[in-house]
Scaffold this motif. Structure first.
Motif, PDB file in Angstrom:
ATOM      1  N   GLU A  95      -8.747   6.539  -0.731  1.00  0.00           N
ATOM      2  CA  GLU A  95      -8.048   7.502   0.120  1.00  0.00           C
ATOM      3  C   GLU A  95      -7.666   8.741  -0.693  1.00  0.00           C
ATOM      4  O   GLU A  95      -7.828   9.866  -0.235  1.00  0.00           O
ATOM      5  N   LYS A  96      -7.152   8.508  -1.887  1.00  0.00           N
ATOM      6  CA  LYS A  96      -6.718   9.626  -2.729  1.00  0.00           C
ATOM      7  C   LYS A  96      -7.909  10.460  -3.200  1.00  0.00           C
ATOM      8  O   LYS A  96      -7.821  11.681  -3.278  1.00  0.00           O
ATOM      9  N   ARG A 116       0.595   4.261  -2.859  1.00  0.00           N
ATOM     10  CA  ARG A 116       0.247   5.652  -2.557  1.00  0.00           C
ATOM     11  C   ARG A 116       1.047   6.631  -3.407  1.00  0.00           C
ATOM     12  O   ARG A 116       0.671   7.788  -3.521  1.00  0.00           O
ATOM     13  N   GLN A 117       2.128   6.192  -3.994  1.00  0.00           N
ATOM     14  CA  GLN A 117       2.944   7.053  -4.839  1.00  0.00           C
ATOM     15  C   GLN A 117       2.402   7.124  -6.269  1.00  0.00           C
ATOM     16  O   GLN A 117       2.824   7.976  -7.044  1.00  0.00           O
ATOM     17  N   THR A 152      -8.540   0.579  -1.844  1.00  0.00           N
ATOM     18  CA  THR A 152      -8.404   1.341  -0.599  1.00  0.00           C
ATOM     19  C   THR A 152      -7.573   2.593  -0.827  1.00  0.00           C
ATOM     20  O   THR A 152      -7.961   3.700  -0.434  1.00  0.00           O
ATOM     21  N   VAL A 153      -6.434   2.440  -1.469  1.00  0.00           N
ATOM     22  CA  VAL A 153      -5.571   3.593  -1.745  1.00  0.00           C
ATOM     23  C   VAL A 153      -6.266   4.560  -2.692  1.00  0.00           C
ATOM     24  O   VAL A 153      -6.193   5.786  -2.513  1.00  0.00           O
ATOM     25  N   THR A 164      -0.498   7.639  -9.315  1.00  0.00           N
ATOM     26  CA  THR A 164      -1.571   8.601  -9.567  1.00  0.00           C
ATOM     27  C   THR A 164      -2.919   7.881  -9.547  1.00  0.00           C
ATOM     28  O   THR A 164      -2.990   6.650  -9.604  1.00  0.00           O
ATOM     29  N   ARG A 210      -6.403  -3.693  -1.821  1.00  0.00           N
ATOM     30  CA  ARG A 210      -5.364  -2.693  -1.518  1.00  0.00           C
ATOM     31  C   ARG A 210      -5.441  -1.516  -2.489  1.00  0.00           C
ATOM     32  O   ARG A 210      -5.386  -0.356  -2.082  1.00  0.00           O
ATOM     33  N   LEU A 221      -3.866   3.976 -10.590  1.00  0.00           N
ATOM     34  CA  LEU A 221      -4.567   3.079  -9.679  1.00  0.00           C
ATOM     35  C   LEU A 221      -5.854   2.553 -10.310  1.00  0.00           C
ATOM     36  O   LEU A 221      -6.184   1.377 -10.162  1.00  0.00           O
ATOM     37  N   ALA A 234       0.836  -1.199   0.000  1.00  0.00           N
ATOM     38  CA  ALA A 234       0.000   0.000   0.000  1.00  0.00           C
ATOM     39  C   ALA A 234       0.870   1.249   0.000  1.00  0.00           C
ATOM     40  O   ALA A 234       0.520   2.256  -0.625  1.00  0.00           O
ATOM     41  N   LYS A 235       2.013   1.183   0.664  1.00  0.00           N
ATOM     42  CA  LYS A 235       2.916   2.333   0.707  1.00  0.00           C
ATOM     43  C   LYS A 235       3.411   2.678  -0.694  1.00  0.00           C
ATOM     44  O   LYS A 235       3.480   3.855  -1.065  1.00  0.00           O
ATOM     45  N   GLU A 236       3.750   1.662  -1.474  1.00  0.00           N
ATOM     46  CA  GLU A 236       4.203   1.883  -2.849  1.00  0.00           C
ATOM     47  C   GLU A 236       3.061   2.392  -3.727  1.00  0.00           C
ATOM     48  O   GLU A 236       3.271   3.210  -4.615  1.00  0.00           O
TER      49      GLU A 236
END
Length: 69
Positions: A60-61, A8-9, A56-57, A11, A53, A15, A4-6
């Motif tokens: 969030e965005k 989030r970077q 979810t990201v 666009t 995942r 995604l 998920a951290k990757e």
């Protein structure tokens, strides 16, 4: 599989594209599972988690307030 951290970077467009690809892959895996040609049924669960995942990201965005430029 990206964390998920990757993710989030990436666009929103990237995604969305990834989510579409994962949905198609999951569909194909379900078809293969029904016909008996899927090698590992664990792949379906892994694909579902990966899709969750990404979604979810993506949510969030989309819900995050826009940063003033």
């Amino acid at each position: 599989m990206a964390t998920a951290k990757e993710m989030r970077q990436l666009t929103v467009e990237d995604l969305s594209k990834r989510a579409t690809e994962l949905r198609e892959a999951l569909f194909n895996q379900r078809i293969k599972h029904r016909t008996g040609s899927l090698e590992s049924s664990a792949d379906i669960g892994n694909s579902r988690r990966e899709l969750a995942r990404v979604l979810t990201v993506l949510n969030e965005k989309q819900r995050a307030p826009k940063q003033p430029a």
